[in-house]
Scaffold this motif. Sequence first.
Motif, PDB file in Angstrom:
ATOM      1  N   VAL A 343       0.838  -1.206   0.000  1.00  6.03           N
ATOM      2  CA  VAL A 343       0.000   0.000   0.000  1.00  6.03           C
ATOM      3  C   VAL A 343       0.869   1.251   0.000  1.00  6.03           C
ATOM      4  O   VAL A 343       0.615   2.213  -0.733  1.00  6.03           O
ATOM      5  N   THR A 344       1.926   1.234   0.809  1.00  2.36           N
ATOM      6  CA  THR A 344       2.822   2.386   0.864  1.00  2.36           C
ATOM      7  C   THR A 344       3.543   2.583  -0.457  1.00  2.36           C
ATOM      8  O   THR A 344       3.675   3.706  -0.953  1.00  2.36           O
ATOM      9  N   GLU A 345       3.990   1.486  -1.058  1.00  5.52           N
ATOM     10  CA  GLU A 345       4.716   1.567  -2.324  1.00  5.52           C
ATOM     11  C   GLU A 345       3.835   2.163  -3.424  1.00  5.52           C
ATOM     12  O   GLU A 345       4.294   2.986  -4.224  1.00  5.52           O
ATOM     13  N   LYS A 346       2.564   1.792  -3.450  1.00  4.31           N
ATOM     14  CA  LYS A 346       1.688   2.206  -4.541  1.00  4.31           C
ATOM     15  C   LYS A 346       0.942   3.511  -4.278  1.00  4.31           C
ATOM     16  O   LYS A 346       0.599   4.233  -5.220  1.00  4.31           O
ATOM     17  N   LEU A 347       0.694   3.820  -2.993  1.00  6.83           N
ATOM     18  CA  LEU A 347      -0.132   4.983  -2.681  1.00  6.83           C
ATOM     19  C   LEU A 347       0.537   5.995  -1.753  1.00  6.83           C
ATOM     20  O   LEU A 347      -0.033   7.052  -1.478  1.00  6.83           O
ATOM     21  N   SER A 348       1.711   5.675  -1.240  1.00  9.50           N
ATOM     22  CA  SER A 348       2.431   6.556  -0.310  1.00  9.50           C
ATOM     23  C   SER A 348       1.651   6.805   0.976  1.00  9.50           C
ATOM     24  O   SER A 348       1.804   7.845   1.618  1.00  9.50           O
ATOM     25  N   LEU A 349       0.800   5.850   1.380  1.00  8.03           N
ATOM     26  CA  LEU A 349       0.105   5.948   2.652  1.00  8.03           C
ATOM     27  C   LEU A 349       1.001   5.387   3.751  1.00  8.03           C
ATOM     28  O   LEU A 349       1.809   4.488   3.510  1.00  8.03           O
ATOM     29  N   LEU A 350       0.859   5.912   4.958  1.00 10.93           N
ATOM     30  CA  LEU A 350       1.756   5.532   6.038  1.00 10.93           C
ATOM     31  C   LEU A 350       1.298   4.254   6.735  1.00 10.93           C
ATOM     32  O   LEU A 350       0.121   4.132   7.118  1.00 10.93           O
ATOM     33  N   PRO A 351       2.205   3.305   6.928  1.00  9.65           N
ATOM     34  CA  PRO A 351       1.880   2.044   7.603  1.00  9.65           C
ATOM     35  C   PRO A 351       1.570   2.267   9.080  1.00  9.65           C
ATOM     36  O   PRO A 351       1.979   3.269   9.682  1.00  9.65           O
ATOM     37  N   THR A 352       0.873   1.307   9.668  1.00  8.00           N
ATOM     38  CA  THR A 352       0.606   1.361  11.109  1.00  8.00           C
ATOM     39  C   THR A 352       1.463   0.365  11.876  1.00  8.00           C
ATOM     40  O   THR A 352       1.449   0.357  13.105  1.00  8.00           O
ATOM     41  N   ARG A 353       2.203  -0.473  11.160  1.00  3.15           N
ATOM     42  CA  ARG A 353       3.101  -1.433  11.798  1.00  3.15           C
ATOM     43  C   ARG A 353       4.523  -0.881  11.844  1.00  3.15           C
ATOM     44  O   ARG A 353       5.046  -0.407  10.824  1.00  3.15           O
ATOM     45  N   SER A 354       5.154  -0.967  13.002  1.00  5.16           N
ATOM     46  CA  SER A 354       6.528  -0.475  13.157  1.00  5.16           C
ATOM     47  C   SER A 354       7.485  -1.193  12.220  1.00  5.16           C
ATOM     48  O   SER A 354       8.379  -0.571  11.629  1.00  5.16           O
ATOM     49  N   SER A 355       7.292  -2.501  12.045  1.00  6.11           N
ATOM     50  CA  SER A 355       8.223  -3.298  11.253  1.00  6.11           C
ATOM     51  C   SER A 355       8.258  -2.875   9.790  1.00  6.11           C
ATOM     52  O   SER A 355       9.296  -3.010   9.123  1.00  6.11           O
ATOM     53  N   VAL A 356       7.139  -2.336   9.284  1.00  8.64           N
ATOM     54  CA  VAL A 356       7.070  -1.987   7.867  1.00  8.64           C
ATOM     55  C   VAL A 356       7.993  -0.816   7.530  1.00  8.64           C
ATOM     56  O   VAL A 356       8.482  -0.703   6.409  1.00  8.64           O
ATOM     57  N   TYR A 357       8.267   0.037   8.506  1.00  7.55           N
ATOM     58  CA  TYR A 357       9.142   1.182   8.246  1.00  7.55           C
ATOM     59  C   TYR A 357      10.583   0.755   7.995  1.00  7.55           C
ATOM     60  O   TYR A 357      11.393   1.550   7.515  1.00  7.55           O
ATOM     61  N   GLY A 358      10.898  -0.505   8.301  1.00  7.21           N
ATOM     62  CA  GLY A 358      12.225  -1.022   8.008  1.00  7.21           C
ATOM     63  C   GLY A 358      12.361  -1.578   6.611  1.00  7.21           C
ATOM     64  O   GLY A 358      13.471  -1.870   6.150  1.00  7.21           O
ATOM     65  N   ASP A 359      11.243  -1.713   5.897  1.00  8.50           N
ATOM     66  CA  ASP A 359      11.274  -2.173   4.512  1.00  8.50           C
ATOM     67  C   ASP A 359      11.951  -1.113   3.656  1.00  8.50           C
ATOM     68  O   ASP A 359      11.572   0.063   3.696  1.00  8.50           O
ATOM     69  N   PRO A 360      12.982  -1.475   2.873  1.00  7.59           N
ATOM     70  CA  PRO A 360      13.722  -0.478   2.074  1.00  7.59           C
ATOM     71  C   PRO A 360      12.834   0.389   1.183  1.00  7.59           C
ATOM     72  O   PRO A 360      13.039   1.604   1.097  1.00  7.59           O
ATOM     73  N   LYS A 361      11.825  -0.208   0.547  1.00  7.56           N
ATOM     74  CA  LYS A 361      10.954   0.566  -0.342  1.00  7.56           C
ATOM     75  C   LYS A 361      10.126   1.582   0.442  1.00  7.56           C
ATOM     76  O   LYS A 361       9.802   2.654  -0.066  1.00  7.56           O
ATOM     77  N   VAL A 362       9.787   1.236   1.672  1.00  6.39           N
ATOM     78  CA  VAL A 362       9.025   2.155   2.516  1.00  6.39           C
ATOM     79  C   VAL A 362       9.949   3.237   3.068  1.00  6.39           C
ATOM     80  O   VAL A 362       9.626   4.425   3.045  1.00  6.39           O
ATOM     81  N   ALA A 363      11.111   2.825   3.551  1.00  7.67           N
ATOM     82  CA  ALA A 363      12.055   3.772   4.137  1.00  7.67           C
ATOM     83  C   ALA A 363      12.538   4.811   3.134  1.00  7.67           C
ATOM     84  O   ALA A 363      12.840   5.953   3.499  1.00  7.67           O
ATOM     85  N   GLU A 364      12.593   4.432   1.856  1.00  2.62           N
ATOM     86  CA  GLU A 364      13.078   5.344   0.827  1.00  2.62           C
ATOM     87  C   GLU A 364      11.972   6.215   0.225  1.00  2.62           C
ATOM     88  O   GLU A 364      12.253   7.101  -0.583  1.00  2.62           O
ATOM     89  N   ASN A 365      10.734   5.979   0.605  1.00  2.00           N
ATOM     90  CA  ASN A 365       9.617   6.744   0.069  1.00  2.00           C
ATOM     91  C   ASN A 365       9.674   8.178   0.613  1.00  2.00           C
ATOM     92  O   ASN A 365       9.627   8.401   1.819  1.00  2.00           O
ATOM     93  N   GLU A 366       9.732   9.161  -0.282  1.00  2.00           N
ATOM     94  CA  GLU A 366       9.894  10.551   0.138  1.00  2.00           C
ATOM     95  C   GLU A 366       8.706  11.050   0.954  1.00  2.00           C
ATOM     96  O   GLU A 366       8.871  11.833   1.888  1.00  2.00           O
TER      97      GLU A 366
END
Length: 428
Positions: A343-366
């Motif tokens: 969801v974050t990769e395609k829509l730039s919406l913010l995750p609610t799980r702490s672990s997802v912020y460690g995903d490289p594609k999420v962490a690099e999302n401006e």
Amino acid sequence: MRRGIAATALVASLALAATACGGDTTDESGAKGGKSGGELAGTVTWWDTSTVGSEDKVFKALAEGFEKEHPKVKVNYVNVPFADAQNKFKNAASSGSGAPDVIRSEVAWTLDFASLGYLAPLDGTAALDKQDDYLKQAAASTRYDGKTFGVPQVIDSVGVFYNKKLLKEAGVEVPKTLDELTEAAKAIKSKTGKAALYLRGDDAYWFLSFLYGEGGDMINTKDKSVTIDDKPAVDAFKAVKELVDSKVAVTDATNGWDNMQKAIKDGEVAMAINGPWAVTDTLAGDAFKDKANFGVAPVPAGSKTAGSPQGGHNYAVYAGSKNLDASYEFVKYMSSAKVQAEVTEKLSLLPTRSSVYGDPKVAENEIVQFFKPVVETAVERPWVPEGGSLFAPLQTQYTKVLTGQATPEQAAKSTGDSYRKLLPKDYK
């Protein structure tokens, strides 16, 4: 208007009775839902309230992914307009007819629905998978009366979307305060002919940053007091009125979303207040064919501080669902780390799980890089069953102030009077 104790008790008992009917099986023989030979089966109707034309396509496709994992389950995807969904769900749940199994509930709706007995408690079910992974501020809106009634889907707040080209032409930086915004507006108008800011005037959620900026809030849940008619709120009404009167901002009284999006997407204004849910739609505008022209910054601070409201959505399960097992599993799937990252990769919406912020594609999302710290410092809205109802009277008075039909003092007093009628009697 608050529901009486007797009415609330009746609704709760009806919902519990409906819940007792859940768990039937649906298979090729045409039963109602649940498990067929130990395998999930039947239909899960999901009301999604995301934006049509951008978000809805992504969420529908993700729901189809659940069907692939559970071939005997059919997800009946229904996109319900956000503005209609809260009352539509209440009407369906109270009548016992037409309610979905799962609803995408705005954070303020969850406690309202739960207090009326319309939602199934999720503690101990498959829906609450890896519960400790959720951000604490995201999970705060899911609990009522000691139980959990929602699973955080997305968390958000608001910032200022800005047109880098227009600001550069005007020779100004992104304003950090309302005073700086006023000064920047003069240069923007003289150099580009455009207005500085589009201020949505038909939705009180857009007023909250100004309210917090003056050090105010709607209510204080700790001492059970109404604060919307205190001086900070009056100052906030004065601030937005001055922005409009001085032509720093253009506004509207109706159809605010469409007007705001058209203005920023067509390059008719330099800035607009919005959240991560609007990024995809905004980038589709002619002004941002070059995506590098799109910028995001904090909402300019008021006289006291900079503040933005915490928003977001939860997944909630209807207490009267005939297919609770599949509904719980559907929520588990849709709120999983894997799906949240997509969801974050395609829509730039913010995750609610702490672990997802460690995903490289999420962490690099401006967009995530900007909004994550904003969300972490966002002001939590009052997590009370009446939280969603507080917006209607505030919206009425907010619009009246912007259109000159009420003074800031009158608007604050009228909103406060309305809140004391909406809230329990122990609020003062």
